[in-house]
Each structure stands twice: as C-alpha cells, then as structure tokens.
Design an enzyme around this catalytic site. Structure first.
Site, PDB file in Angstrom:
ATOM      1  N   GLN A   1      -4.740  -1.660   9.530  1.00  0.00           N
ATOM      2  CA  GLN A   1      -4.650  -2.970   8.885  1.00  0.00           C
ATOM      3  C   GLN A   1      -5.303  -4.041   9.772  1.00  0.00           C
ATOM      4  OE1 GLN A   1      -3.334  -3.586   5.724  1.00  0.00           O
ATOM      5  NE2 GLN A   1      -4.131  -5.650   6.011  1.00  0.00           N
TER       6      GLN A   1
ATOM      7  N   LYS B   1       0.843  -1.202   0.000  1.00  0.00           N
ATOM      8  CA  LYS B   1       0.000   0.000   0.000  1.00  0.00           C
ATOM      9  C   LYS B   1       0.877   1.251   0.000  1.00  0.00           C
ATOM     10  CE  LYS B   1      -3.815  -2.445   2.116  1.00  0.00           C
ATOM     11  NZ  LYS B   1      -4.508  -2.890   3.326  1.00  0.00           N
TER      12      LYS B   1
ATOM     13  N   ASP C   1     -10.986   2.885   4.104  1.00  0.00           N
ATOM     14  CA  ASP C   1     -11.319   1.470   3.951  1.00  0.00           C
ATOM     15  C   ASP C   1     -12.834   1.303   3.791  1.00  0.00           C
ATOM     16  OD1 ASP C   1      -9.650  -0.615   3.626  1.00  0.00           O
ATOM     17  OD2 ASP C   1      -9.329  -1.042   5.752  1.00  0.00           O
TER      18      ASP C   1
END
Ligand code: NDP
Length: 282
Positions: free
Chosen positions: A97, A53, A120
């Site tokens: 994460q 990422k 997200d």
C-alpha cells in the site's frame, strides 16, 4: 442532463462475473488465488483502503494475507517479507500500500516484488510491457478508467487528454488510451494553455489531486469526463472536477465518490485472478 457513470454498478457487475470465474478456477486447479497486502505505518486512509481490499477478496473467494507493519519498519525487513511472499506458492499477488512511510524507498521496494505477482501493475517490467503493447498486469486505476470510458463511448479515433503524469495513474492511462487508438495529449504542472488543450478533449481524464481543478470553461461540450482525484475538503470527499458545473456540459461524467474508486479495487481482484492463472499455467 449528463449521464453519470456509475462506478459502483459497473464494479458490482464485473465482480459478480469474477466471482464465478474464481469459483471455476478453483474447481479446475484446486488452487485458491491468494493476495498479500502489506501496510506499513498507520495512515488512516491507507488503513481503510487495505481493509476494503481484504473485504472484497473475501467476498469473491480470494484468500487474503494482511501484513500490518509499524512505520518504523526497516527497508531490510520489508524486503525480507517481500522475498518470502515471492516464493510462497499460496500467494499469487503482492500489493504494497502506497504511500510508504518516510525513509522507505518506494522504487526499490516495488522492484523487489516478483513482476508476475505485481497485481498493482507498477513494477518496471509491467510498465515496460504496457508501453510495448505486450500482455501485462496493468495498473488498477487506469485499467478501471478504461473500462468506464468504454462503457459509454468508442475510444478509437477520439481526442483524449490526460491531466497528470504520475507513474501510478497519468502515464499508464495515457498509454492505455493510445493502445485503444485514441489521439492522446498529456498535461502536467508545466503545461502552457492547459485549459485550451483540455477544451479540445472528447475524453478528458483528470488525475491531479486538486479539488475543483477542472471547471466548466475547461471542458468541451459533450465530452466524457473521468475524475480520478480523491480530495478531502471539510471532511467530505471530492474529485478534481467541479462536478456541479462540469456535469452540465459533459455527456458522461464519473462522480467522486462512486466513480473510479470502486473500479480500482475491482481491477485489483481481476489482476489477482490473472496472476494466479499465469502462475498455474491456466
Ligand atoms: P501525483 O501527485 O503523483 O501526480 C499528480 C499529477 O498532477 C502530477 O503529474 C502533476 O504534475 C500534476 N499536477 C499537479 N498540479 C498541477 C497543475 N496545477 N496543473 C497541471 N497538472 C498538475 O498524484 P497521483 O497521480 O498519484 O493521483 C492523482 C489523484 O488521483 C490524487 O487525488 C489521488 O488521491 C487520486 N487517486 C485516486 C485513485 C482512485 O482509486 N480513485 C487511485 C490513485 C490516485 P507534475 O508531474 O508536473 O508535478
């Protein structure tokens, strides 16, 4: 032979145009979109995801801020970091994460993120907006699936089946398909006659996390098959769909790796630009 839906190639095309959009945004606003990524613990797979990422951000001109925390980090410390990032004007997106180490409550940590920075797309406010059809930051993996499906077929009016009902993938994907006017069925571990339901699908999306879960006799001839699963078998990555046999029946199918995976990061980058635009009023 079916057409393989090449997630890498799609992803590369989208990233190329995102790169231009980001450059233009910077020129117009003097603001560099910023993404903060928090990794708690030392799960090797999560570490690779985070590294990818950050690398993708750099390639597109997004500034990244990485926070590597020990598995022993307290919930209070993590929430404190999120609070600081919420009020940092250089950070437009915050990604924690998942999965989190044991002892940390995912729900309370995710809900602490300012929903406008929830790149997200999993904050309850964004999930609610998605359900209501309002403009929102959409969850990356389902958004990537929709892009891939649209690239090969018209969704409107089709019978779609989603196997899996997680908040991260299955549920939002079903809602997004519905928003595209598909007729949607969701299957899960308690579904009776799962094979029969899947066989009715013109679009079959599978997010279960079990290798070879979907076999050829579970798939309609000519279906579009999207395999979200990522499983490691004997050191090799594979999806939830038995690719060799299903690919003979499907009209289009995503491979694993190289299908949905690359699109997930691309949608994260797109969400980061979207979040920066929202926060800058552009
Ligand atoms: P979860 O474990 O949260 O959810 C799995 C879902 O599958 C659940 O809804 C579960 O049903 C259902 N399920 C499990 N066993 C069966 C069964 N025997 N029959 C029918 N349904 C079943 O996983 P995620 O949604 O987070 O992820 C799914 C897969 O996608 C994983 O392999 C994950 O690694 C991968 N993934 C890939 C991403 C990518 O970028 N490509 C991103 C995110 C995930 P129930 O709710 O009843 O328990």
């Amino acid at each position: 032979m079916p057409n393989i839906i090449d997630g890498k190639a799609h992803s590369a095309r989208i990233r190329e145009s995102l790169k231009e959009e980001i450059a233009l945004f910077k020129e117009q606003t003097s603001v560099t979109p910023g993404l903060a990524v928090i990794l708690a613990g030392d799960d090797p797979a999560s570490y690779v995801y985070v590294r990818n990422k950050i690398k993708a951000c750099e390639e597109l001109g997004i500034k990244s801020f990485a926070y590597y925390l020990p598995a022993s980090v307290s919930e209070g410390e993590l929430l404190g970091l999120i609070d600081r990032l919420n009020s940092d004007v250089n950070v437009h997106g915050i990604l924690v994460q998942l999965p989190l180490p044991e002892g940390l409550d995912e729900e309370s940590i995710i809900s602490r993120i300012d929903y406008k920075k929830d790149v997200d797309g999993i904050h309850a406010v964004n999930a609610g907006k998605l359900l209501r059809g309002a403009d929102a930051l959409l969850p990356c993996t389902p958004a990537g699936c929709i892009e891939l499906i649209k690239s090969v077929t018209e969704i409107s009016g089709k019978r779609a089946v989603v196997v899996g009902r997680s908040n991260l993938v299955g549920k939002p994907l079903a809602i997004m398909l519905l928003a595209q006017n598909a007729t949607v069925t969701i299957c899960h571990s308690r579904t009776r006659d799962l094979k029969e339901i899947c066989r009715s699908a013109e679009i079959l999306c599978v997010a279960v996390g079990r290798p070879n879960f979907i076999t050829a006799d579970t798939v309609k001839e000519g279906a579009v098959v999207i395999d979200v699963g990522i499983n490691r078998v004997d050191g090799r990555l594979c999806g939830d769909v038995k690719f060799d046999e299903v690919s003979l029946k499907a009209s289009h199918i995503t491979p694993v790796p190289g299908g949905v995976g690359p699109m997930t990061i691309t949608m994260l980058l797109s969400n980061t630009l979207k979040a920066a635009r929202l926060q800058c009023g552009r």
